[in-house]
Design an enzyme around this catalytic site. Structure first.
Site, PDB file in Angstrom:
ATOM      1  N   GLU A  92      35.122  29.771 -36.732  1.00 12.22           N
ATOM      2  CA  GLU A  92      34.252  28.885 -35.943  1.00 12.22           C
ATOM      3  C   GLU A  92      35.024  27.744 -35.279  1.00 12.22           C
ATOM      4  O   GLU A  92      34.647  26.577 -35.369  1.00 12.22           O
ATOM      5  CB  GLU A  92      33.089  28.371 -36.816  1.00 12.22           C
ATOM      6  N   GLU A 138      30.232  37.276 -39.512  1.00 14.76           N
ATOM      7  CA  GLU A 138      29.580  36.499 -40.577  1.00 14.76           C
ATOM      8  C   GLU A 138      28.166  36.200 -40.121  1.00 14.76           C
ATOM      9  O   GLU A 138      27.975  35.619 -39.054  1.00 14.76           O
ATOM     10  CB  GLU A 138      30.336  35.182 -40.823  1.00 14.76           C
TER      11      GLU A 138
END
Ligand SMILES: *[C@@H]1O[C@H](CO)[C@@H](O)[C@H](O)[C@H]1NC(C)=O
Length: 391
Positions: A210, A328
């Site tokens: 991220e 994810e």
């Protein structure tokens, strides 16, 4: 593997069909509405036609780095489920993972970008991640090579396939919401070389968590990220040059942003990335008291199809060499919600997601989490399966 041959995951496909049917027939009535019109329908599944092909390890679960001190909204849901302290000898855990073999296990999460590997000439001591004043609110943590050995013994014993998320923040400086500077790959390189020499099979080396736009604690520009992907590619190609099977290069494991992803693919160039990953938290924060109504609302769930389509188009146009994975997906961020994301109701979200992911040509879908937080396929303390394990 064709979708209709998914074996133990076959029930997911049937459930998906039922869900879609439900969306078409019944969604005009509110959930639980006593006046809802019910009618009998017959469903015919054409087992001769598949709509998509997924990897053998389509089903993937994550193990995260969060230590026991990780709490959200006053709830501390991680216990001892970290990569660093999970009880790998627990027979319930071993059996549950073996049953899903070849389950892909993705090792990663926010704190992966705070972890160093105790290999080569590491200058600092090798300690755990503990709450502190550093980035993401933790001190640097460290993976010892004895723990890495224990993890790999567990993976081999349970027949699982490993995707390892590397620390992509080494060497960078943070200014505001931007990380600048190139990736210092030296510790990762020594770790990859060590792993290769130990003959630990790795399906995928992933770079960063991220750190695309918008990142958790900041983001890296896509041209810089592309250069770092090329660096990882060179390290892996060199390390595995005599190996018949090379690990996949996977990135960026962020929230999808079409132009950032497009530029990553274009600048890194053909065949730099094998797999392009993104994360899905489309239900909002786990603290939301209306999570269940979102999960049971097919119109809400279907909104994610737009992003799946956009990812597919982006890859077709700018990176046809790369596969799409959901790297994810926990649905509700900040560790999910107890009695929701670990309960039966959550299956309406999960099964719908698995179906959409397959339909839009994603080869792997990593559920956050295999164990840990309030969204585990397995219970944090008993290790017993939660309902979603059986999907
Ligand atoms: C985690 O493990 C430690 C050490 O074995 C133990 O003291 C602690 O109670 C465990 N925590 C939880 C939440 O199970």
């Amino acid at each position: 593997m064709a979708l209709w041959k998914l074996g133990s995951h076959f029930s997911s496909v049937i459930l998906l069909l039922l869900l879609q049917l439900w969306a078409h027939c019944c969604s005009h009535g509110a959930v639980g509405d006593p006046n809802i019109h019910v009618e009998s329908v017959s469903v015919r599944v054409n087992g001769m036609q598949s709509i998509a092909t997924v990897d053998e390890s389509f089903i993937c679960g994550t193990i995260d780095w969060w230590p026991p001190q990780k709490c959200d909204y006053g709830s501390c849901s991680w216990g001892n489920t970290s990569i660093l302290n999970l009880d790998l000898m627990n027979p319930i855990l071993q059996n549950a993972v073996t049953e899903l073999s070849p389950l892909m296990i993705r090792l990663g999460g926010t704190l992966q970008d705070r972890v160093i590997y105790d290999v080569g000439n590491l200058q600092s001591s090798c300690g755990p991640l503990i709450p502190g004043s550093g980035l993401f609110g933790y001190t640097d943590g460290c993976l010892s090579m004895s723990r890495w050995q224990a993890l790999n013994e567990f993976f081999q014993k349970t027949g699982s396939v490993v995707a390892f998320g590397l620390n992509a923040l080494n060497g960078r400086r943070r200014t505001g919401s931007t990380y600048s500077g190139a990736w210092d790959s030296s510790n990762a390189q020594e770790f990859i070389q060590y792993t290769y020499k130990q003959n630990y099979p790795i399906r995928a080396w992933e770079l960063g968590n991220e750190l695309s736009i918008p990142g958790v604690g900041g983001s890296i520009s896509s041209p810089q990220y592309a250069a770092d992907v090329n660096k990882l590619r060179a390290i892996v190609d060199e390390t595995y040059k005599t190996s018949p099977v090379k690990p996949l290069i996977v990135a960026p494991d962020g929230r999808f942003d079409a132009s950032w992803y497009q530029q990553l693919l274009q600048v890194s160039g053909p065949k730099a990335l094998d797999v392009c990953t993104r994360h899905i938290y489309n239900l909002g924060p786990g603290v939301d008291e209306n999570l269940v109504s979102k999960i049971l609302n097919p119109f809400y769930l279907d909104k994610e199809a737009g992003y799946f389509k956009l990812v597919q188009q982006t890859l077709q146009r700018y990176g046809p060499w790369a596969d799409a994975w959901v790297g994810e997906a926990g649905g509700a961020f900040n560790s999910g919600r107890d009695l929701v994301s670990n309960a039966f109701a959550f299956s309406f979200w999960y099964v719908d997601q698995l179906g959409m992911a397959a339909q839009f040509n994603n080869k792997v879908y990593c559920r956050q989490t295999l164990i840990g937080g309030n969204y585990g396929l397995l219970d944090t303390t008993s290790f017993h399966p939660n309902p979603d394990y059986y999907r």
